[in-house]
Design an enzyme around this catalytic site. Sequence first.
Site, PDB file in Angstrom:
ATOM      1  N   TYR A  71      41.857  53.152  39.207  1.00  0.00           N
ATOM      2  CA  TYR A  71      43.304  53.375  39.369  1.00  0.00           C
ATOM      3  C   TYR A  71      43.614  53.867  40.791  1.00  0.00           C
ATOM      4  O   TYR A  71      44.674  53.556  41.341  1.00  0.00           O
ATOM      5  CB  TYR A  71      43.838  54.356  38.306  1.00  0.00           C
ATOM      6  CG  TYR A  71      44.154  53.617  37.020  1.00  0.00           C
ATOM      7  CD1 TYR A  71      43.186  53.428  36.037  1.00  0.00           C
ATOM      8  CD2 TYR A  71      45.401  53.016  36.822  1.00  0.00           C
ATOM      9  CE1 TYR A  71      43.458  52.684  34.893  1.00  0.00           C
ATOM     10  CE2 TYR A  71      45.677  52.278  35.679  1.00  0.00           C
ATOM     11  CZ  TYR A  71      44.703  52.107  34.711  1.00  0.00           C
ATOM     12  OH  TYR A  71      44.970  51.369  33.593  1.00  0.00           O
ATOM     13  N   ARG A  74      43.926  50.750  42.685  1.00  0.00           N
ATOM     14  CA  ARG A  74      45.243  50.110  42.466  1.00  0.00           C
ATOM     15  C   ARG A  74      46.358  50.906  43.147  1.00  0.00           C
ATOM     16  O   ARG A  74      47.311  50.337  43.690  1.00  0.00           O
ATOM     17  CB  ARG A  74      45.514  49.971  40.966  1.00  0.00           C
ATOM     18  CG  ARG A  74      44.621  48.942  40.297  1.00  0.00           C
ATOM     19  CD  ARG A  74      44.944  48.799  38.834  1.00  0.00           C
ATOM     20  NE  ARG A  74      46.286  48.271  38.618  1.00  0.00           N
ATOM     21  CZ  ARG A  74      46.908  48.303  37.430  1.00  0.00           C
ATOM     22  NH1 ARG A  74      46.323  48.875  36.398  1.00  0.00           N
ATOM     23  NH2 ARG A  74      48.113  47.797  37.283  1.00  0.00           N
ATOM     24  N   HIS A 124      55.383  51.150  30.246  1.00  0.00           N
ATOM     25  CA  HIS A 124      53.940  51.397  30.313  1.00  0.00           C
ATOM     26  C   HIS A 124      53.584  52.537  31.257  1.00  0.00           C
ATOM     27  O   HIS A 124      52.429  52.653  31.681  1.00  0.00           O
ATOM     28  CB  HIS A 124      53.208  50.104  30.732  1.00  0.00           C
ATOM     29  CG  HIS A 124      53.272  49.042  29.682  1.00  0.00           C
ATOM     30  ND1 HIS A 124      52.983  47.723  29.915  1.00  0.00           N
ATOM     31  CD2 HIS A 124      53.617  49.104  28.363  1.00  0.00           C
ATOM     32  CE1 HIS A 124      53.131  47.015  28.807  1.00  0.00           C
ATOM     33  NE2 HIS A 124      53.522  47.819  27.856  1.00  0.00           N
ATOM     34  N   CYS A 135      44.824  67.433  26.723  1.00  0.00           N
ATOM     35  CA  CYS A 135      46.008  68.130  26.169  1.00  0.00           C
ATOM     36  C   CYS A 135      47.316  67.409  26.484  1.00  0.00           C
ATOM     37  O   CYS A 135      48.389  67.860  26.098  1.00  0.00           O
ATOM     38  CB  CYS A 135      46.036  69.569  26.692  1.00  0.00           C
ATOM     39  SG  CYS A 135      46.457  69.710  28.449  1.00  0.00           S
ATOM     40  N   CYS A 161      42.104  69.213  34.445  1.00  0.00           N
ATOM     41  CA  CYS A 161      43.411  69.782  34.065  1.00  0.00           C
ATOM     42  C   CYS A 161      43.398  71.287  34.335  1.00  0.00           C
ATOM     43  O   CYS A 161      42.486  71.987  33.851  1.00  0.00           O
ATOM     44  CB  CYS A 161      43.639  69.511  32.581  1.00  0.00           C
ATOM     45  SG  CYS A 161      45.060  70.390  31.874  1.00  0.00           S
ATOM     46  N   CYS A 164      43.601  73.113  30.633  1.00  0.00           N
ATOM     47  CA  CYS A 164      42.536  73.146  29.600  1.00  0.00           C
ATOM     48  C   CYS A 164      41.188  72.687  30.118  1.00  0.00           C
ATOM     49  O   CYS A 164      40.198  72.683  29.386  1.00  0.00           O
ATOM     50  CB  CYS A 164      42.949  72.274  28.404  1.00  0.00           C
ATOM     51  SG  CYS A 164      42.796  70.500  28.729  1.00  0.00           S
ATOM     52  N   GLY A 201      59.084  37.291  35.111  1.00  0.00           N
ATOM     53  CA  GLY A 201      57.714  37.519  35.574  1.00  0.00           C
ATOM     54  C   GLY A 201      56.804  38.181  34.568  1.00  0.00           C
ATOM     55  O   GLY A 201      56.019  39.061  34.927  1.00  0.00           O
ATOM     56  N   ASN A 227      60.163  32.491  35.567  1.00  0.00           N
ATOM     57  CA  ASN A 227      58.717  32.648  35.555  1.00  0.00           C
ATOM     58  C   ASN A 227      58.074  31.464  36.258  1.00  0.00           C
ATOM     59  O   ASN A 227      58.662  30.378  36.311  1.00  0.00           O
ATOM     60  CB  ASN A 227      58.210  32.754  34.111  1.00  0.00           C
ATOM     61  CG  ASN A 227      56.944  33.601  34.013  1.00  0.00           C
ATOM     62  OD1 ASN A 227      56.960  34.797  34.271  1.00  0.00           O
ATOM     63  ND2 ASN A 227      55.846  32.956  33.667  1.00  0.00           N
ATOM     64  N   GLU A 229      55.491  29.952  35.226  1.00  0.00           N
ATOM     65  CA  GLU A 229      54.928  29.014  34.225  1.00  0.00           C
ATOM     66  C   GLU A 229      55.621  29.246  32.896  1.00  0.00           C
ATOM     67  O   GLU A 229      56.183  30.325  32.661  1.00  0.00           O
ATOM     68  CB  GLU A 229      53.427  29.276  34.081  1.00  0.00           C
ATOM     69  CG  GLU A 229      53.133  30.667  33.524  1.00  0.00           C
ATOM     70  CD  GLU A 229      51.654  31.001  33.445  1.00  0.00           C
ATOM     71  OE1 GLU A 229      50.834  30.212  33.948  1.00  0.00           O
ATOM     72  OE2 GLU A 229      51.331  32.073  32.903  1.00  0.00           O
TER      73      GLU A 229
HETATM   74  P1  OAD Z   1      50.835  38.918  33.348  1.00  0.00           P
HETATM   75  O1  OAD Z   1      49.906  38.835  34.496  1.00  0.00           O
HETATM   76  O2  OAD Z   1      50.308  38.769  31.951  1.00  0.00           O
HETATM   77  O3  OAD Z   1      51.978  37.812  33.513  1.00  0.00           O
HETATM   78  C1  OAD Z   1      52.650  37.680  34.754  1.00  0.00           C
HETATM   79  C2  OAD Z   1      53.544  36.465  34.638  1.00  0.00           C
HETATM   80  O4  OAD Z   1      54.275  36.358  35.854  1.00  0.00           O
HETATM   81  C3  OAD Z   1      52.757  35.164  34.461  1.00  0.00           C
HETATM   82  O5  OAD Z   1      53.344  34.419  33.417  1.00  0.00           O
HETATM   83  C4  OAD Z   1      52.924  34.458  35.821  1.00  0.00           C
HETATM   84  O6  OAD Z   1      53.043  33.066  35.620  1.00  0.00           O
HETATM   85  C5  OAD Z   1      54.233  35.024  36.317  1.00  0.00           C
HETATM   86  N1  OAD Z   1      54.370  35.097  37.773  1.00  0.00           N
HETATM   87  C6  OAD Z   1      53.411  35.277  38.696  1.00  0.00           C
HETATM   88  N2  OAD Z   1      53.948  35.329  39.934  1.00  0.00           N
HETATM   89  C7  OAD Z   1      55.300  35.200  39.764  1.00  0.00           C
HETATM   90  C8  OAD Z   1      56.412  35.187  40.646  1.00  0.00           C
HETATM   91  N3  OAD Z   1      56.272  35.320  41.986  1.00  0.00           N
HETATM   92  N4  OAD Z   1      57.652  35.024  40.126  1.00  0.00           N
HETATM   93  C9  OAD Z   1      57.828  34.887  38.785  1.00  0.00           C
HETATM   94  N5  OAD Z   1      56.804  34.886  37.883  1.00  0.00           N
HETATM   95  C10 OAD Z   1      55.563  35.037  38.386  1.00  0.00           C
HETATM   96  O7  OAD Z   1      51.612  40.299  33.503  1.00  0.00           O
HETATM   97  P2  OAD Z   1      52.554  40.986  32.417  1.00  0.00           P
HETATM   98  O8  OAD Z   1      53.250  39.990  31.577  1.00  0.00           O
HETATM   99  O9  OAD Z   1      53.385  41.976  33.141  1.00  0.00           O
HETATM  100  O10 OAD Z   1      49.681  46.203  30.262  1.00  0.00           O
HETATM  101  O11 OAD Z   1      51.487  41.775  31.504  1.00  0.00           O
HETATM  102  C11 OAD Z   1      51.972  42.608  30.481  1.00  0.00           C
HETATM  103  C12 OAD Z   1      51.024  43.759  30.337  1.00  0.00           C
HETATM  104  O12 OAD Z   1      49.662  43.291  30.179  1.00  0.00           O
HETATM  105  C13 OAD Z   1      50.959  44.670  31.551  1.00  0.00           C
HETATM  106  O13 OAD Z   1      51.990  45.623  31.560  1.00  0.00           O
HETATM  107  C14 OAD Z   1      49.605  45.302  31.389  1.00  0.00           C
HETATM  108  C15 OAD Z   1      48.803  44.047  31.057  1.00  0.00           C
HETATM  109  O14 OAD Z   1      47.609  44.310  30.422  1.00  0.00           O
HETATM  110  C16 OAD Z   1      48.663  47.100  30.074  1.00  0.00           C
HETATM  111  O15 OAD Z   1      47.736  47.184  30.833  1.00  0.00           O
HETATM  112  C17 OAD Z   1      48.833  47.969  28.870  1.00  0.00           C
END
Ligand code: OAD
Length: 262
Positions: A71, A74, A124, A135, A161, A164, A201, A227, A229
């Site tokens: 993290y 990231r 999220h 905790c 923490c 705790c 997205g 999106n 796709e």
């Molecule tokens: P994804 O990576 O699953 O999906 C991203 C989507 O954005 C895909 O369908 C791509 O085609 C599209 N995409 C990519 N670039 C783009 C652009 N420039 N403009 C428009 N669309 C674009 O990401 P999320 O759907 O956000 O959660 O994933 C949902 C959750 O799964 C996240 O919050 C995370 C992940 O695991 C956790 O980690 C709990």
Amino acid sequence: MAIIKAIDEISLPRLCKVSSCVVMTGAGVSAESGIPTFRDAQTGLWSRFNLQELATPEGFEANPRRVWEWYEYRRRIIKKASPNPAHYALVRLEGLFPKEFWLITQNIDGLHASAGSKNVIELHGNIFRNKCFRCSAPVELAEDVAGSAELQKREEIPPRCPRCGGNVRPDVVWFNEPLPGECIDKSIKHSSRCKAFFVVGTSAAVYPAAQLPTVARRAGACLVEINTEPTPVTDYADFTILGKAGEILPKLVERMEQFSVT
Ligand code: OAD
């Protein structure tokens, strides 16, 4: 279901002559800010990293240091990122719905708030907030202020923490964890009342977030998907525009602004 080629095929009255709007975003809205998505082929985080090891409480318990450092990796990418035209277009869209507008995001990067969006629900969590794994108390860390350079001097990783002594973790939702109750309840409520719902997205692969477009559609909202796709939402969206959010959203919002002043 209509995959449309151009935004001028969208019925603007159905979008602009309503008083409530909800937008749901995913990682795709931050892609043009240089933040990797999760499921895009080759570049997606889950095609390069092990989800079970890095985004579950079990993975953290097994190796807290590995998860904490991932993290931090990231955080370093996200700290260098700025909002892109898609984020700014959503700020302008909020201005078109002064009575009722909500931006529900699955993203943890904080870029919607940085761009100026006001009514943001972070389903999220947020990668720049931390809490105790044991905790659950919020934990403020020195490097939040002094930058991650402080982290290098840290005697132990992850930090402890102060209350705790448990391991500190990012305040984000992992798999096998419930979403913050208040966030999902508010999101369902607003999605079931709005008359215009944008999905931008997201692969719509992760529940309970992925149910929100269906909740809105069932309640009679005009559903617009942007999106790169098709996704499961495409089958029931009123309009799906395939392409980059940073290119499509500014043009669509500009058309809506022009329509709204006529
Ligand atoms: P994804 O990576 O699953 O999906 C991203 C989507 O954005 C895909 O369908 C791509 O085609 C599209 N995409 C990519 N670039 C783009 C652009 N420039 N403009 C428009 N669309 C674009 O990401 P999320 O759907 O956000 O959660 O994933 C949902 C959750 O799964 C996240 O919050 C995370 C992940 O695991 C956790 O980690 C709990």
